[in-house]
Design a protein around this motif. Structure first.
Motif, PDB file in Angstrom:
ATOM      1  N   PRO A 278      -9.705   5.137  -0.449  1.00 58.49           N
ATOM      2  CA  PRO A 278      -9.416   3.698  -0.475  1.00 58.49           C
ATOM      3  C   PRO A 278      -7.986   3.443  -0.956  1.00 58.49           C
ATOM      4  O   PRO A 278      -7.514   4.078  -1.903  1.00 58.49           O
ATOM      5  CB  PRO A 278     -10.439   3.132  -1.449  1.00 58.49           C
ATOM      6  N   PHE A 279      -7.307   2.519  -0.288  1.00 56.85           N
ATOM      7  CA  PHE A 279      -5.928   2.201  -0.641  1.00 56.85           C
ATOM      8  C   PHE A 279      -5.640   0.751  -0.319  1.00 56.85           C
ATOM      9  O   PHE A 279      -6.368   0.099   0.438  1.00 56.85           O
ATOM     10  CB  PHE A 279      -4.933   3.118   0.092  1.00 56.85           C
ATOM     11  N   LEU A 280      -4.540   0.269  -0.883  1.00 54.27           N
ATOM     12  CA  LEU A 280      -4.044  -1.071  -0.616  1.00 54.27           C
ATOM     13  C   LEU A 280      -2.565  -0.937  -0.312  1.00 54.27           C
ATOM     14  O   LEU A 280      -1.812  -0.426  -1.136  1.00 54.27           O
ATOM     15  CB  LEU A 280      -4.254  -1.966  -1.847  1.00 54.27           C
ATOM     16  N   ARG A 281      -2.143  -1.369   0.860  1.00 56.72           N
ATOM     17  CA  ARG A 281      -0.729  -1.313   1.227  1.00 56.72           C
ATOM     18  C   ARG A 281      -0.086  -2.650   0.880  1.00 56.72           C
ATOM     19  O   ARG A 281      -0.518  -3.704   1.348  1.00 56.72           O
ATOM     20  CB  ARG A 281      -0.595  -1.037   2.735  1.00 56.72           C
ATOM     21  N   LEU A 282       0.919  -2.609   0.025  1.00 58.19           N
ATOM     22  CA  LEU A 282       1.690  -3.796  -0.317  1.00 58.19           C
ATOM     23  C   LEU A 282       3.114  -3.574   0.158  1.00 58.19           C
ATOM     24  O   LEU A 282       3.810  -2.690  -0.356  1.00 58.19           O
ATOM     25  CB  LEU A 282       1.692  -4.039  -1.827  1.00 58.19           C
TER      26      LEU A 282
ATOM     27  N   VAL B 192      -0.148   1.604  -2.121  1.00 57.16           N
ATOM     28  CA  VAL B 192       1.049   2.101  -1.445  1.00 57.16           C
ATOM     29  C   VAL B 192       2.024   0.934  -1.454  1.00 57.16           C
ATOM     30  O   VAL B 192       1.841  -0.048  -0.751  1.00 57.16           O
ATOM     31  CB  VAL B 192       0.740   2.580  -0.007  1.00 57.16           C
ATOM     32  N   LEU B 193       3.058   1.048  -2.282  1.00 57.58           N
ATOM     33  CA  LEU B 193       4.015  -0.035  -2.508  1.00 57.58           C
ATOM     34  C   LEU B 193       5.338   0.355  -1.862  1.00 57.58           C
ATOM     35  O   LEU B 193       6.062   1.197  -2.375  1.00 57.58           O
ATOM     36  CB  LEU B 193       4.179  -0.275  -4.010  1.00 57.58           C
ATOM     37  N   SER B 194       5.620  -0.232  -0.703  1.00 54.55           N
ATOM     38  CA  SER B 194       6.806   0.154   0.061  1.00 54.55           C
ATOM     39  C   SER B 194       7.270  -1.038   0.882  1.00 54.55           C
ATOM     40  O   SER B 194       7.186  -2.160   0.436  1.00 54.55           O
ATOM     41  CB  SER B 194       6.492   1.365   0.947  1.00 54.55           C
ATOM     42  N   ASN B 195       7.739  -0.757   2.099  1.00 53.27           N
ATOM     43  CA  ASN B 195       8.136  -1.832   3.007  1.00 53.27           C
ATOM     44  C   ASN B 195       7.518  -1.582   4.375  1.00 53.27           C
ATOM     45  O   ASN B 195       7.063  -0.473   4.665  1.00 53.27           O
ATOM     46  CB  ASN B 195       9.662  -1.957   3.081  1.00 53.27           C
TER      47      ASN B 195
END
Length: 119
Positions: free
Chosen positions: A26-30, A4-7
Motif C-alpha cells: 500500500p502506498f500514497l503518491r503525493l 511517495v513524495l515527488s513530482n
C-alpha cells in the motif's frame, strides 16, 4: 503505507509506484506540485497526531502512514493567485504546512529533506 513524495514527471517514482502495485504494497503518491489540491485534516488527540489526506477521492488516515520516499519535489502550484509574490508566499505556506504535518508523524524517511540540505 508508504508515501511517495515527488513530482508528476518523476520517472523513477513512476517505476517505484509500478513495483509497489505489483508487490501489493500500500502506498500514497503525493506530487508536490499538486499539494494545494489535496484536502487534508490534521489534529492532535491525546498527544497523538491524527487526521487524513485525500488524493483523487481516496482518503488515507495519517496513522496508516509508515514511511516516506522523498524525491525531486517541486514547488506547489497555486493557479488561482495571479500576483507572483503572493502566489510564491502561498506556495511556500502549503509546502511548509505539508512538511510540518509529515515531520510530526512517526515516519521512516528515505532521503529526509534535512539530511539532503546538510549534504
Amino acid at each position: 503505507m508508504i508515501v511517495v513524495l515527488s513530482n508528476a514527471s518523476d520517472a523513477t517514482a513512476d517505476f517505484l509506484q509500478t513495483r509497489l502495485v505489483r508487490e501489493g504494497v500500500p502506498f500514497l503518491r503525493l506530487n508536490t506540485e499538486r499539494l494545494a489540491r489535496y484536502p487534508m485534516c490534521y489534529a492532535v488527540e491525546k498527544g497523538e497526531p491524527s487526521g487524513w489526506i485525500e488524493v483523487e477521492g481516496e482518503r488515507v488516515t495519517l496513522r496508516d502512514l509508515r514511511a516516506v520516499y522523498y524525491r525531486r519535489p517541486k514547488q506547489p502550484d497555486v493557479p488561482d493567485i495571479p500576483e507572483p509574490g503572493l502566489a510564491e508566499w502561498v506556495a511556500n505556506e502549503f509546502r511548509r504546512t505539508w512538511g510540518g504535518v509529515l515531520a510530526g508523524l512517526p515516519l521512516t524517511w528515505v532521503n529526509h529533506p534535512l539530511a539532503i540540505d546538510q549534504a
